[in-house]
Design an enzyme around this catalytic site. Structure first.
Site, PDB file in Angstrom:
ATOM      1  N   LYS A 215       0.552  -1.213   0.009  1.00 34.83           N
ATOM      2  CA  LYS A 215      -0.044  -0.014  -0.042  1.00 34.83           C
ATOM      3  C   LYS A 215       0.966   1.348  -0.011  1.00 34.83           C
ATOM      4  CE  LYS A 215      -3.220   2.895   0.573  1.00 34.83           C
ATOM      5  NZ  LYS A 215      -4.209   3.267  -0.506  1.00 34.83           N
ATOM      6  N   CYS A 269      -3.532  10.609   1.208  1.00 34.90           N
ATOM      7  CA  CYS A 269      -2.777   9.553   0.979  1.00 34.90           C
ATOM      8  C   CYS A 269      -1.446   9.705   0.431  1.00 34.90           C
ATOM      9  CB  CYS A 269      -3.529   8.626   0.015  1.00 34.90           C
ATOM     10  SG  CYS A 269      -5.151   8.193   0.841  1.00 34.90           S
TER      11      CYS A 269
HETATM   12  N1  LIG Z   1     -10.007   8.368   2.076  1.00 36.72           N
HETATM   13  C1  LIG Z   1      -9.191   7.810   1.115  1.00 36.72           C
HETATM   14  O1  LIG Z   1      -9.304   7.934   0.024  1.00 36.72           O
HETATM   15  C2  LIG Z   1      -8.142   6.388   1.625  1.00 36.72           C
HETATM   16  C3  LIG Z   1      -7.834   5.633   0.680  1.00 36.72           C
HETATM   17  C4  LIG Z   1      -7.051   4.452   1.043  1.00 36.72           C
HETATM   18  C5  LIG Z   1      -6.827   4.334   2.375  1.00 36.72           C
HETATM   19  N2  LIG Z   1      -7.316   5.239   3.339  1.00 36.72           N
HETATM   20  C6  LIG Z   1      -6.766   4.915   4.819  1.00 36.72           C
HETATM   21  O2  LIG Z   1      -7.938   4.456   5.322  1.00 36.72           O
HETATM   22  C7  LIG Z   1      -7.839   5.196   6.815  1.00 36.72           C
HETATM   23  C8  LIG Z   1      -9.214   5.754   7.110  1.00 36.72           C
HETATM   24  O3  LIG Z   1      -9.399   6.807   6.428  1.00 36.72           O
HETATM   25  P1  LIG Z   1     -10.519   7.848   5.884  1.00 36.72           P
HETATM   26  O4  LIG Z   1     -10.183   8.731   4.834  1.00 36.72           O
HETATM   27  O5  LIG Z   1     -11.680   6.707   6.028  1.00 36.72           O
HETATM   28  O6  LIG Z   1     -10.792   8.498   7.475  1.00 36.72           O
HETATM   29  P2  LIG Z   1     -11.574   9.532   7.972  1.00 36.72           P
HETATM   30  O7  LIG Z   1     -11.248  10.565   8.801  1.00 36.72           O
HETATM   31  O8  LIG Z   1     -12.657   9.868   6.853  1.00 36.72           O
HETATM   32  O9  LIG Z   1     -12.539   8.513   8.722  1.00 36.72           O
HETATM   33  C9  LIG Z   1     -12.227   8.033  10.138  1.00 36.72           C
HETATM   34  C10 LIG Z   1     -13.226   7.613  11.084  1.00 36.72           C
HETATM   35  O10 LIG Z   1     -12.739   7.103  12.164  1.00 36.72           O
HETATM   36  C11 LIG Z   1     -13.254   7.478  13.306  1.00 36.72           C
HETATM   37  N3  LIG Z   1     -12.486   6.913  14.665  1.00 36.72           N
HETATM   38  C12 LIG Z   1     -11.260   7.482  14.921  1.00 36.72           C
HETATM   39  N4  LIG Z   1     -10.925   6.713  15.856  1.00 36.72           N
HETATM   40  C13 LIG Z   1     -11.801   5.832  16.061  1.00 36.72           C
HETATM   41  C14 LIG Z   1     -11.866   4.726  16.916  1.00 36.72           C
HETATM   42  N5  LIG Z   1     -10.926   4.602  17.906  1.00 36.72           N
HETATM   43  N6  LIG Z   1     -12.926   3.769  17.094  1.00 36.72           N
HETATM   44  C15 LIG Z   1     -13.899   4.121  16.003  1.00 36.72           C
HETATM   45  N7  LIG Z   1     -13.668   4.908  15.228  1.00 36.72           N
HETATM   46  C16 LIG Z   1     -12.904   6.017  15.241  1.00 36.72           C
HETATM   47  C17 LIG Z   1     -13.267   8.993  13.154  1.00 36.72           C
HETATM   48  O11 LIG Z   1     -14.258   9.586  13.964  1.00 36.72           O
HETATM   49  C18 LIG Z   1     -13.879   8.985  11.494  1.00 36.72           C
HETATM   50  O12 LIG Z   1     -15.114   9.143  11.543  1.00 36.72           O
HETATM   51  C19 LIG Z   1      -6.555   5.820   6.947  1.00 36.72           C
HETATM   52  O13 LIG Z   1      -5.672   4.961   7.385  1.00 36.72           O
HETATM   53  C20 LIG Z   1      -6.310   6.343   5.485  1.00 36.72           C
HETATM   54  O14 LIG Z   1      -5.054   6.545   5.137  1.00 36.72           O
HETATM   55  C21 LIG Z   1      -7.987   6.187   2.965  1.00 36.72           C
END
Ligand SMILES: NC(=O)c1ccc[n+]([C@@H]2O[C@H](COP(=O)([O-])OP(=O)(O)OC[C@H]3O[C@@H](n4cnc5c(N)ncnc54)[C@H](O)[C@@H]3O)[C@@H](O)[C@H]2O)c1
Length: 432
Positions: A215, A269
């Site tokens: 990743k 990202c």
């Molecule tokens: N957004 C993208 O396009 C994308 C793509 C690939 C990978 N990712 C990865 O996916 C992961 C999540 O990214 P995202 O964009 O969905 O983030 P985001 O900020 O949109 O959502 C994360 C959610 O997790 C919640 N949260 C925080 N701590 C928590 C806990 N202990 N228990 C339950 N919920 C909790 C937050 O309140 C939030 O709603 C990250 O590692 C990111 O790097 C994101």
């Protein structure tokens, strides 16, 4: 749980990744509990609505919530499969912050029973899944843990990264290939059986560490190649060459495929994940680090070029086209476009106008600058200087006759037919 039974699933973190994932799993018929730490997120989803923008997600969530296959809660409950999709930002000095993952794993540990499968989806530094395993082992000494027992372990722990494109998340969640890394091969097989329920793309198994690195490598590959294009664009500015033309011509070589330059790299990202590799091997990552610096430095270059242009035309109104970090989305996180526009607004108070069809109001950063959010028509009518910062399709489609006579700085190369600025600058000076 027998292998043909539908597993109950608990998804932790209901953001851009977790919510679509929870909804797609629920659509496959599994009972899904979505867990988030934010009241507003939980309440919104339980009312059948969504708190983020993503194509077709509203209808899907409304459907699965009303059918009772998806519900949200602040608390983790027992389930057969736990999927963790919480944030993994970096802190000071770009040190990865896995505290959200460990907090989520702590909550999962309390609910685990023999037969369960835990899958981490958050983008993570290499070794994070093993650290999560070690934490679960400490919290649940009653369970046989994979990689720590000679017997068949009670639970399975895997890593499966997400590689979706915002705006196409639902399509890509089901159609993209998935790379599934187990703490042991048995763990990977357990997770594979789960993903096959809702993924149509190919699912390939490996170790957790290899999947974590895969990743990070994917996004670092993009960052390094964009840095090459951005460096070329700075060189081309110095040599008075059209970088877009040079790249177009070079890409006619059958084995050359240079990416497009821009005002920098943003989002959560590509601008973040390379640091996870650098942090893991600081002595051996000069190329990845320099690429990050080149892409971050491009913001300053664009700012200086734009300022030179604006300084030549005192008092003239300027339109910045786009604040989002990439085309056709409403995401302004770490956006170079936003950074440049906000700095210009502070440098030239009362002269900068923002055109951003994906915003209903100006985001933070423009306070006290007398900056206005205007639409495309108003910008074409009232702004002799136009700076493109985001390549939204709506901007791309503005024809040359509507842009003629404008002084343009096109950081995205969306208007290749735009004549150079010499005549437009002369005309503007004569008119003022
Ligand atoms: N957004 C993208 O396009 C994308 C793509 C690939 C990978 N990712 C990865 O996916 C992961 C999540 O990214 P995202 O964009 O969905 O983030 P985001 O900020 O949109 O959502 C994360 C959610 O997790 C919640 N949260 C925080 N701590 C928590 C806990 N202990 N228990 C339950 N919920 C909790 C937050 O309140 C939030 O709603 C990250 O590692 C990111 O790097 C994101």
């Amino acid at each position: 749980m027998l292998s043909d039974e539908k597993p109950s699933v608990c998804v932790l973190g209901l953001g851009y990744i977790g919510l679509p994932t929870a909804a797609v799993i629920a659509r496959s018929g599994c009972k899904v509990l979505g867990v988030d730490v934010t009241d507003h997120v939980v309440d919104t989803i339980n009312s059948g609505k969504i708190h983020i923008e993503e194509v077709d997600l509203d209808g899907l969530v409304q459907g699965v919530v009303s059918r009772g296959t998806l519900r949200a809660s602040l608390m983790v409950e027992p389930a057969d499969v736990f999927v963790i999709a919480v944030p993994t930002p970096f802190g000071d000095d770009h040190v990865p912050d896995t505290s959200y993952v460990m907090e989520a794993a702590t909550n999962v540990a309390a609910a685990l029973k023999p037969g369960d499968c835990v899958i981490l989806e958050s983008t993570s530094p290499v070794g994070t899944t093993e650290k999560m395993r070690d934490l679960i082992a400490k919290l649940r000494p009653d369970l046989k843990i994979p990689g720590m027992t000679k017997d068949i372990p009670d639970i399975a722990i895997s890593y499966c990264p997400e590689r979706v494109l915002p705006g196409k998340i639902l399509e890509e969640l089901t159609n993209n290939d998935r790379c599934i890394g187990g703490i042991t091969p048995r763990c990977a097989r357990k997770a594979l059986g789960f993903y096959r329920r809702f993924v149509r793309g190919e699912c390939v198994t490996t170790s957790a560490r290899a999947a974590e690195m895969t990743k990070l490598v994917e996004n670092s590959y993009r960052d390094v190649n964009i840095a090459f294009a951005n460096e070329l664009s700075i060189v081309a500015d110095q040599m008075d060459l059209d970088v877009w033309e040079v790249i177009r011509l070079a890409n006619r070589h059958p084995r050359v495929n240079i990416l497009q330059p821009g005002p920098g790299v943003g989002g959560h990202c590509i601008a973040v994940d390379p640091w996870f590799i650098i942090h893991g091997a600081p002595e051996h990552t000069p190329l990845i680090r320099i690429a990050r610096e080149v892409n971050d430095g491009k913001v300053g270059h664009v700012l200086e070029q734009a300022s030179l242009m604006i300084d030549e035309l005192p008092g003239v109104q300027v339109a910045c086209f786009g604040l989002a970090f990439k085309a056709n989305i409403d995401d302004f996180r770490e956006s170079p476009a936003l950074k440049i526009a906000a700095k210009l607004a502070r440098r030239y108070p009362g002269r900068i106008n923002i055109v951003e069809p994906y915003a209903s109001e100006l985001p933070a950063g423009f306070e006290g600058t007398d900056t206005k959010l205007i639409d495309i028509d108003e910008a074409l009518e009232s702004c002799p200087v136009m700076i493109t910062l985001t390549d939204h399709d709506m901007f791309r489609s503005i024809p040359l006759d509507e842009r003629s006579g404008k002084v343009v700085y096109d950081t995205r190369g969306i208007w290749p037919d735009q004549p150079d600025n010499l005549q437009a600058v002369t005309d503007l000076r004569l008119a003022s």
